[in-house]
Motif scaffolding. Sequence first.
Motif, PDB file in Angstrom:
ATOM      1  N   ALA A 191       0.833  -1.211   0.000  1.00  0.00           N
ATOM      2  CA  ALA A 191       0.000   0.000   0.000  1.00  0.00           C
ATOM      3  C   ALA A 191       0.865   1.258   0.000  1.00  0.00           C
ATOM      4  N   LEU A 192       1.953   1.254   0.775  1.00  0.00           N
ATOM      5  CA  LEU A 192       2.836   2.412   0.825  1.00  0.00           C
ATOM      6  C   LEU A 192       3.530   2.639  -0.516  1.00  0.00           C
ATOM      7  N   SER A 193       3.985   1.575  -1.163  1.00  0.00           N
ATOM      8  CA  SER A 193       4.657   1.702  -2.462  1.00  0.00           C
ATOM      9  C   SER A 193       3.707   2.261  -3.511  1.00  0.00           C
ATOM     10  N   GLY A 194       2.471   1.753  -3.525  1.00  0.00           N
ATOM     11  CA  GLY A 194       1.493   2.282  -4.473  1.00  0.00           C
ATOM     12  C   GLY A 194       1.238   3.763  -4.273  1.00  0.00           C
ATOM     13  N   THR A 195       1.191   4.194  -3.012  1.00  0.00           N
ATOM     14  CA  THR A 195       0.989   5.611  -2.722  1.00  0.00           C
ATOM     15  C   THR A 195       2.135   6.454  -3.246  1.00  0.00           C
ATOM     16  N   PHE A 196       3.366   5.999  -3.062  1.00  0.00           N
ATOM     17  CA  PHE A 196       4.515   6.788  -3.516  1.00  0.00           C
ATOM     18  C   PHE A 196       4.619   6.801  -5.042  1.00  0.00           C
TER      19      PHE A 196
ATOM     20  N   ILE B 252     -11.951   1.321   5.602  1.00  0.00           N
ATOM     21  CA  ILE B 252     -12.977   0.474   6.221  1.00  0.00           C
ATOM     22  C   ILE B 252     -12.500  -0.971   6.316  1.00  0.00           C
ATOM     23  N   VAL B 253     -11.938  -1.465   5.225  1.00  0.00           N
ATOM     24  CA  VAL B 253     -11.446  -2.852   5.218  1.00  0.00           C
ATOM     25  C   VAL B 253     -10.320  -3.030   6.225  1.00  0.00           C
ATOM     26  N   GLY B 254      -9.390  -2.072   6.270  1.00  0.00           N
ATOM     27  CA  GLY B 254      -8.288  -2.165   7.220  1.00  0.00           C
ATOM     28  C   GLY B 254      -8.759  -2.121   8.664  1.00  0.00           C
ATOM     29  N   GLY B 255      -9.734  -1.254   8.960  1.00  0.00           N
ATOM     30  CA  GLY B 255     -10.263  -1.201  10.318  1.00  0.00           C
ATOM     31  C   GLY B 255     -10.963  -2.492  10.712  1.00  0.00           C
TER      32      GLY B 255
ATOM     33  N   TYR C  17      -1.880   5.781  11.132  1.00  0.00           N
ATOM     34  CA  TYR C  17      -0.845   6.396  10.301  1.00  0.00           C
ATOM     35  C   TYR C  17      -1.164   6.239   8.810  1.00  0.00           C
ATOM     36  N   MET C  18      -1.556   5.048   8.404  1.00  0.00           N
ATOM     37  CA  MET C  18      -1.816   4.811   6.989  1.00  0.00           C
ATOM     38  C   MET C  18      -3.027   5.598   6.501  1.00  0.00           C
ATOM     39  N   VAL C  19      -4.050   5.727   7.344  1.00  0.00           N
ATOM     40  CA  VAL C  19      -5.267   6.431   6.924  1.00  0.00           C
ATOM     41  C   VAL C  19      -5.069   7.943   7.000  1.00  0.00           C
ATOM     42  N   LEU C  20      -4.597   8.418   8.155  1.00  0.00           N
ATOM     43  CA  LEU C  20      -4.532   9.864   8.365  1.00  0.00           C
ATOM     44  C   LEU C  20      -3.336  10.507   7.668  1.00  0.00           C
TER      45      LEU C  20
END
Length: 444
Positions: free
Chosen positions: A303-308, A342-345, A402-405
């Motif tokens: 998820a982090l790589s896709g964001t960057f 939502i899925v992560g929570g 951290y990932m959401v906010l």
Amino acid sequence: MKAYREAFSSGNGNRGLTQEELLRRMAMVDSQYADRSSHTMVSRWESGVTRPNKQRIEVFCRALDLSEAEVDGLMTLAGFKTGTAARPERVEEPVASDALTSVPSETPTANPAAELEPPVGLIVSVGIGEALRFSVMSCLLPGLCILASGYILMAAGLMDPWLPTVYVVSVMSLMLAYKFMRMRGAYALQEFLSVSLFFLLSAQLLASAMTRMDIYGFYTLGEFAVKPFPYMLALLVNLIISSASALVFHLLWNWQYGSGRGANDPLRRAITVVVPPAALAYLSILVLSNIGVWIEFGVQLAALSGTFIILLLLRDPDVDPPERDRRFFLYVTVAVSATMAIVGGAAALAIYLVPGLPAILPDHNLLYSWTIDFAALGYPAEEAMDRLNVGYLWQNACIYAYMVLVVGGSLIAAMYRFTSRAAAAAEPEALVSPTETLADRTQA
């Protein structure tokens, strides 16, 4: 333009403006220069590498309060007036008037790349200098703070069971504050990647801290089992992994966007910059930790790589979709981010609420395995899974927030700026030299 900037009088006896001060004055005329310009843009104008378009010359003239004759002179030299124009009136500042005749010609030289491109040795030395400077500021100084705080806690004799959790949370908070203070200019993305990797790796320690273990097995070092020492070593390993990955990211960024030798396709450029540092971080965890961390960190890293990759695409000057497509991408980004939140929570709650989910204690890594001494840890083996379950709740709560906010919020904010960015002037900048790099245009 450089002569006008250096000859400008602010009225208090001082003469001349820095490039940053010039941009601030231009931002007062046109707000788009407050967020999309940098001093490199002014450097390119003044060196003749690029020629500013008509709208930018007008903003420049208004920012410096130039006379009509001076404006006409700049417009003529930039090629926006046809025919033979009369020589502009003599301005009050002789330096500025003389400099109008020294603007470089638009016609490139026979081999402009050979004249303007820095020697290979200079590029290598600059790269090494940047690497050393980054290592000191991003790795050595935080590492010394981690060591000092750990030894202070041990010297003070603070050995309470909750101490590892407080120690890890305190270091994570201080690292967030330190890294976000350093997020400026071209180093913003690499610092963002560095602190994101450090946060995700260190959050894994929150689960193991409840069991008085760590994900790398440092807790097996005899008398140090219930002291901050294992977590101090684990935090240092996390710092080294995150800093090394961020350094690889920066070097690849310079290669793809700054050397003029990068890939032509924007998506390929972004993938080339993001994937190798992410792979380095994951391979390190693959060797040093266990399968439970592999799975969790692998999902988070994807998820982090896709964001960057998306952040790099948004900054790439070759990515310029129509306004309708930009708005569509913004809506899709918000929808996907909300869905993943939502899925992560739900997944984080399931780990805590659903009984019988498999959990793995840190008793092995890819290199070797060991036997857990619960007597040294101070609790029976039957409590291990209950402690680990509570630790997973804290770990997942921190990672989720951290990932959401932070990560998701940064992505949505970048997409919003990309969508609402003011349209470029009707006449694009005319390129004078092919040595202008993508890095100059992606400074932000």
